[in-house]
Design an enzyme around this catalytic site. Structure first.
Site, PDB file in Angstrom:
ATOM      1  N   LYS A  52       0.842  -1.206   0.000  1.00 12.61           N
ATOM      2  CA  LYS A  52       0.000   0.000   0.000  1.00 12.61           C
ATOM      3  C   LYS A  52       0.878   1.258   0.000  1.00 12.61           C
ATOM      4  O   LYS A  52       0.650   2.195  -0.770  1.00 12.61           O
ATOM      5  CB  LYS A  52      -0.946  -0.016   1.217  1.00 12.61           C
ATOM      6  CG  LYS A  52      -2.042  -1.055   1.063  1.00 12.61           C
ATOM      7  CD  LYS A  52      -2.840  -1.313   2.335  1.00 12.61           C
ATOM      8  CE  LYS A  52      -3.798  -2.477   2.097  1.00 12.61           C
ATOM      9  NZ  LYS A  52      -4.586  -2.876   3.272  1.00 12.61           N
ATOM     10  N   GLN A  96      -4.793  -1.615   9.492  1.00 10.92           N
ATOM     11  CA  GLN A  96      -4.675  -2.937   8.873  1.00 10.92           C
ATOM     12  C   GLN A  96      -5.282  -4.006   9.789  1.00 10.92           C
ATOM     13  O   GLN A  96      -4.959  -4.070  10.976  1.00 10.92           O
ATOM     14  CB  GLN A  96      -3.187  -3.235   8.588  1.00 10.92           C
ATOM     15  CG  GLN A  96      -2.950  -4.519   7.830  1.00 10.92           C
ATOM     16  CD  GLN A  96      -3.517  -4.505   6.404  1.00 10.92           C
ATOM     17  OE1 GLN A  96      -3.426  -3.519   5.696  1.00 10.92           O
ATOM     18  NE2 GLN A  96      -4.126  -5.606   6.003  1.00 10.92           N
ATOM     19  N   ASP A 119     -10.939   2.421   3.782  1.00  6.20           N
ATOM     20  CA  ASP A 119     -11.259   0.995   3.645  1.00  6.20           C
ATOM     21  C   ASP A 119     -12.771   0.793   3.483  1.00  6.20           C
ATOM     22  O   ASP A 119     -13.224  -0.306   3.180  1.00  6.20           O
ATOM     23  CB  ASP A 119     -10.773   0.209   4.872  1.00  6.20           C
ATOM     24  CG  ASP A 119      -9.450  -0.506   4.614  1.00  6.20           C
ATOM     25  OD1 ASP A 119      -9.096  -0.669   3.424  1.00  6.20           O
ATOM     26  OD2 ASP A 119      -8.796  -0.904   5.587  1.00  6.20           O
TER      27      ASP A 119
END
Ligand SMILES: NC(=O)c1ccc[n+]([C@@H]2O[C@H](COP(=O)([O-])OP(=O)(O)OC[C@H]3O[C@@H](n4cnc5c(N)ncnc54)[C@H](OP(=O)(O)O)[C@@H]3O)[C@@H](O)[C@H]2O)c1
Length: 293
Positions: A52, A96, A119
Site C-alpha cells: 500500500k 490494517q 477501507d
C-alpha cells in the site's frame, strides 16, 4: 478462456489516479496523504502494508506508516486514530486488519472519521453503500467492480453467485452487484458455510465470486461452461521447493476451473492488485472531498 489480468487493469487505473493526483497537488499545494496503522508483526499484514505504501508513492501520494507492537492498548490506538482524524494534512486512514484479540476491531473501525475511512468499513459508509448512496466503498469489492468495467463484462440480468458473507468482501460484493448501476443489476445468490447444495448453486452462476479463504475449494465441478470467475482468496500453501517456503493460491483451482471459464482472475495477479486500486481511488476521493465535503 481469457485472463482478467489485475496487473494490466491496475496499471490503467493507476495512470488515471496519478494524473488526477498531480492536478490536485498543483491546485491545493499538497499531495493526497494516506496514513496506515499496522499493529503487530503478522507477515501477511506487513506485506499488504508495504504494498500500500509503495503504491501510494507510485501514484504521487504521500503516505505515513505508523507501526505499533501487538501489545499496544486499545486506548492508545484509539487516541492515535483521534489525532489523525483531527489532522487536516491527512486525507485517508486505514488500520490494517486483523487486530490482536484484546482490541475491539469494531470499536476501532467506528472511531475512524468516516470521511477518511478509505477501507470503507465504517458503519456510515457501509450503511450508505447499502442504501445506494455515495460512499467510500470497501476496497476489494470496489476493485472487482473496476475490473469488471475495464474488461466490459456484462453484468445486467446475470446470475451472480458470491461465496462468502464477510463484511470485507462477501456482503458488500453481493450488495454492490445487485444495485441498479453498471456494473450491477445482477440477480445475486449469496452462499456461506451453512449453504446446502453449494455446488449445484454455483453451477447456475454466470458470474462466480469466491471469497472463502479455503485453498482451491472451487474446482471445475462448480462451474458452468462460459462463466466469469473472480477469485478473491489468498491462501498460503507450504512449499519447501520455493525460496520463500510457500506459494499463494486462490479459493479457485485455477488449472481445473480455467478451461470452463470465459474469464478468470489469476492468484496472484488478479483481485489483490485491484484491491490496491480501490484503496487509492478512495484516498483520492477523500482528498478531493468528492463524497463528503
Ligand atoms: N484479494 C484481496 O485483496 C483480498 C481481500 C480480502 C480478503 N481476501 C481473501 O479472501 C478470502 C476471504 O476473505 P474474508 O475476509 O471474506 O474471509 P472470512 O471473513 O473468513 O469469510 C469467509 C467466508 O467464507 C465462508 N465459508 C467458509 N467455508 C466455507 C465453505 N466450506 N463453504 C461455503 N462458504 C464457506 C464463511 O461462511 P460463514 O460466514 O458461514 O463462516 C465466510 O462467510 C481469504 O482468503 C482472504 O485472504 C483477499
Amino acid at each position: 478462456m481469457n485472463l482478467l489480468d489485475g496487473k494490466v487493469c491496475a496499471q490503467f487505473y493507476k495512470d488515471q489516479i496519478k494524473a488526477e493526483a498531480e492536478q490536485l497537488t498543483a491546485h491545493r499545494g499538497r499531495k493526497p496523504h494516506l496514513a496506515v496503522i499496522l499493529v503487530g508483526e503478522n507477515p501477511a499484514s506487513q506485506s499488504y502494508v508495504r504494498s500500500k505504501v509503495r503504491n501510494c508513492a507510485l501514484v504521487g501520494f504521500e503516505s505515513t506508516l505508523i507501526e505499533y507492537p501487538a501489545s499496544i492498548s486499545e486506548t492508545e490506538l484509539l487516541s492515535k486514530i483521534q489525532e489523525i482524524n483531527l489532522n487536516e494534512a491527512i486525507d485517508g486512514l486505514l488500520v490494517q486488519l486483523p487486530l490482536p484479540k484484546h482490541i475491539n476491531e469494531f470499536k476501532v473501525l467506528e472511531s475512524i472519521d468516516h470521511r477518511k475511512d478509505v477501507d470503507g468499513f465504517h458503519p456510515i459508509n457501509a450503511g450508505r453503500m447499502n442504501l445506494g448512496l455515495p460512499s467510500l466503498l470497501p476496497a476489494t469489492p470496489y476493485g472487482i467492480l473496476l475490473l469488471l468495467s475495464y474488461y466490459k463484462i456484462e453484468t445486467a440480468g446475470k446470475h451472480c453467485v458470491v461465496i462468502g458473507r464477510s463484511n470485507i468482501v462477501g456482503n458488500p460484493m453481493s450488495r454492490l452487484l445487485s444495485r441498479n448501476t453498471n456494473p450491477g443489476n445482477c440477480t445475486v445468490t449469496q452462499c456461506h458455510s451453512k449453504t446446502q447444495n453449494i455446488r449445484d448453486i454455483c453451477q447456475s452462476a454466470d458470474i462466480l465470486i469466491a471469497a472463502i479463504g479455503k485453498a482451491e475449494f472451487v474446482d471445475d465441478s462448480f462451474i458452468k461452461q462460459g462463466a466469469v470467475i473472480i477469485d478473491v482468496g489468498i491462501n498460503r500453501i507450504d512449499d519447501a521447493s520455493l525460496a520463500k517456503g510457500y506459494k499463494l493460491v486462490g479459493d479457485v483451482h485455477f488449472h481445473k476451473a480455467s478451461p470452463k471459464a470465459s474469464y478468470i482472475t489469476p492468484v496472484p495477479g488478479g483481485v489483490g492488485l485491484m484491491t490496491i486500486v480501490g484503496l487509492l481511488k478512495n484516498t483520492l476521493a477523500a482528498a478531493k472531498k468528492e463524497i463528503y465535503s
